[in-house]
Design an enzyme around this catalytic site. Sequence first.
Site, PDB file in Angstrom:
ATOM      1  CB  SER A 121      28.058  53.728 116.145  1.00  0.00           C
ATOM      2  OG  SER A 121      29.329  53.254 116.596  1.00  0.00           O
ATOM      3  CG  ASP A 174      27.152  48.952 122.153  1.00  0.00           C
ATOM      4  OD1 ASP A 174      28.275  47.677 121.727  1.00  0.00           O
ATOM      5  OD2 ASP A 174      26.919  49.916 121.444  1.00  0.00           O
ATOM      6  CG  HIS A 208      27.797  48.669 118.472  1.00  0.00           C
ATOM      7  ND1 HIS A 208      27.412  50.351 119.245  1.00  0.00           N
ATOM      8  CD2 HIS A 208      28.108  49.358 116.786  1.00  0.00           C
ATOM      9  CE1 HIS A 208      27.917  50.806 118.543  1.00  0.00           C
ATOM     10  NE2 HIS A 208      28.332  50.375 117.257  1.00  0.00           N
TER      11      HIS A 208
END
Length: 229
Positions: A121, A174, A208
Amino acid sequence: MCGNNMSVPLLAEAVTVSGVEKETAAVTAFSLFSVRHGWADTLSGIQLPHVKFICPHAPSIPVTLNMKSMMPAWFDLVGLSPDSPEDESGIKKAAESIKAIIEHEAKNGIPPNRIILGGFSQGGALSLYTALTCQHQLAGVVALSCWLPLHKSFPLASSGNKNLPILQCHGEMDVMIPVQFGAMTSEKLKCLVNPHNITFKTYPGLPHSSCPQEMAAVKEFIEKHLPRI
């Protein structure tokens, strides 16, 4: 160890997972809102005997996306779309902190071409930006569920490391950073480095997060680009 970790602020609190042999390579890994120990535990499962893992901890800063609450983050986030305003000074400051770790490792026997930057991320985003603007040729970048920060500043911002190997991975479900952003990042990267050096893998059903198949791909990438000397 012949260096002083205290001279590099991020190293003072970093979690280091040492190799069981003489360390001839290093992976520096960052998470979004870095939780050092969790990331270190994940990486220890794919570690190679000659590779040291360094997991720095993000400083606590006010994050706009989180109603300006203080939380660990590498730089401020205003939004999570390709057109959101970006924290240019924060991104550049964080990248300089990572480059200081690279210099520290180089002085202590692990050259930049034996160092991979990686992260998840925001950490993956920081890894991409740092590697592409670094004066040294690094061994590679692992960019998980992320994007390229300050993408409009490239290719001018690029240091010209055309042969940088990049592994990009992204979950197809995601919702925080949609896989389309990852695909757009991959296309942008192909303009900055040799397209043959970019691998973009997607994982059906993955939100995610990470998964064993993704970690297996990361291990394979590390084995390929940080072979035992």
